[in-house]
Design a protein around this motif. Sequence first.
Motif, short mmCIF file in Angstrom:
data_model
loop_
_atom_site.label_atom_id
_atom_site.label_comp_id
_atom_site.label_asym_id
_atom_site.label_seq_id
_atom_site.Cartn_x
_atom_site.Cartn_y
_atom_site.Cartn_z
N LEU A 191 25.17 20.40 -44.56
CA LEU A 191 24.21 19.46 -45.15
C LEU A 191 23.74 18.44 -44.13
CD1 LEU A 191 25.92 18.64 -48.59
CD2 LEU A 191 24.34 20.49 -48.06
N ALA A 192 24.57 18.16 -43.13
CA ALA A 192 24.23 17.15 -42.13
C ALA A 192 23.19 17.64 -41.12
CB ALA A 192 25.49 16.71 -41.39
N ARG A 193 22.92 18.94 -41.12
CA ARG A 193 21.90 19.54 -40.25
C ARG A 193 22.01 19.07 -38.79
NH1 ARG A 193 16.49 18.60 -43.97
NH2 ARG A 193 17.41 19.20 -45.97
N LEU A 194 23.16 19.25 -38.24
CA LEU A 194 23.37 18.86 -36.85
C LEU A 194 22.51 19.68 -35.90
CD1 LEU A 194 27.24 18.34 -36.91
CD2 LEU A 194 25.45 16.60 -36.98
N CYS A 222 24.24 10.19 -36.43
CA CYS A 222 25.03 9.96 -37.65
C CYS A 222 24.15 9.51 -38.80
CB CYS A 222 26.11 8.91 -37.38
SG CYS A 222 27.50 9.51 -36.37
N ILE A 223 23.25 8.56 -38.54
CA ILE A 223 22.41 8.05 -39.62
C ILE A 223 21.41 9.11 -40.08
CG2 ILE A 223 20.66 6.32 -40.22
CD1 ILE A 223 22.19 4.36 -38.47
N ALA A 224 20.85 9.86 -39.13
CA ALA A 224 19.95 10.95 -39.51
C ALA A 224 20.69 11.97 -40.35
CB ALA A 224 19.38 11.61 -38.26
N SER A 225 21.94 12.27 -40.00
CA SER A 225 22.73 13.24 -40.77
C SER A 225 23.01 12.74 -42.18
CB SER A 225 24.04 13.55 -40.04
OG SER A 225 23.81 14.27 -38.85
N SER A 226 23.24 11.43 -42.32
CA SER A 226 23.45 10.89 -43.67
C SER A 226 22.18 11.06 -44.50
CB SER A 226 23.85 9.42 -43.59
OG SER A 226 22.80 8.60 -43.13
N TYR A 262 27.99 11.55 -47.10
CA TYR A 262 26.84 10.67 -46.84
C TYR A 262 27.32 9.29 -46.38
CZ TYR A 262 23.12 7.35 -47.97
OH TYR A 262 22.20 6.33 -47.92
N ALA A 263 28.28 8.73 -47.11
CA ALA A 263 28.78 7.40 -46.78
C ALA A 263 29.47 7.38 -45.42
CB ALA A 263 29.74 6.93 -47.87
#
Length: 335
Positions: free
Chosen positions: A28-31, A71-75, A113-114
């Motif tokens: 889900l984080a689409r790294l 990290c923020i983009a992944s959230s 997400y958090a």
Amino acid sequence: MQANQEATRPIEPLKPLRLGRAVDYLSLARLDHTTKHVFILPGIVLACALGTPEPAKLLVTVPAGIASAICIASSNYVINEWLDREYDAAHPTKSQRRSVTVALLPGLVYAEYALFAVVGLLIAYLLGTLFFATSVAFLVSGILYNVPPIRAKDKPYLDVLMECLNNPIRLLLGWAMVETTMVPPISVLAAYWMAGAFLMAAKRYCEYRDISATAGVAVLARYRRSFRYYTEESLMVSCFVYAMMSAFLMGVFLVKYRVEYILVFPFVSGLFAVYLWLATRPGSVAQRPERLFHSRRLDVMLAATIVVFLFATVVDMPFLDFIATPFLPSITPLP
């Protein structure tokens, strides 16, 4: 009438095939979308050109800043994919996403997400006020774009303008990794925003043309509500409007701050042209920005643009100053 009824009919979610595993949650984080952070680099270069960089400090701030941005983009990606799962079920390819095909626990999704958000903001806090404030804006933009009742992605044109707001945010993040005492010119931030709007509008154009041709407009509107108000023509016209606005604002920036960047302008125009050409191709990679670097034409044009941009950044060319100097030739009257 039947098409409108089909577009507004509730989407029936696909039945999950299996229970989620750790790798499913991580997806889900689409790294794999980390390549999008290339839009941070111009901010770093501009700050070095217009600000007062400390080279030794950059060895720490740049890697840490990029880690925070990832990290923020992944959230944002986590909340995006989770809240879109029912809509993605109507999309030809996004219906294969893990959030659609795998049974995931909401509590774990929100915890993921958090976790990404908190880690990203903690790193951002250590990098200074400007970087932290921009990172908060990055996180908030994801909420405004994805979360009801605002959910900007469902509203025509606002969906494009809100999604591409990440462009100037990324540029500002790159700037803040280098320069903490001042902000970049508004003209370059606005130009970057409009350039991003061009990219997103072209992506919408690709999706509209391809999906409506194979599955129908009704299915497309069920996937994303904003498509109920778009047409191929309106999307193409919006591409030209955003491109023209970006060009105008870039012109304002280069005349006011560094006229040498006028050498970059033809290459940026070439980038726009290649991207628009890609958008008109069936099954275009423009629908999946993380795969854009698979286009050789785009890679060549981007490489050339970067080289000229760096050259214009480090080499002063006083002979170009006449471009920013008002000059009205006089005409000698006939005797």
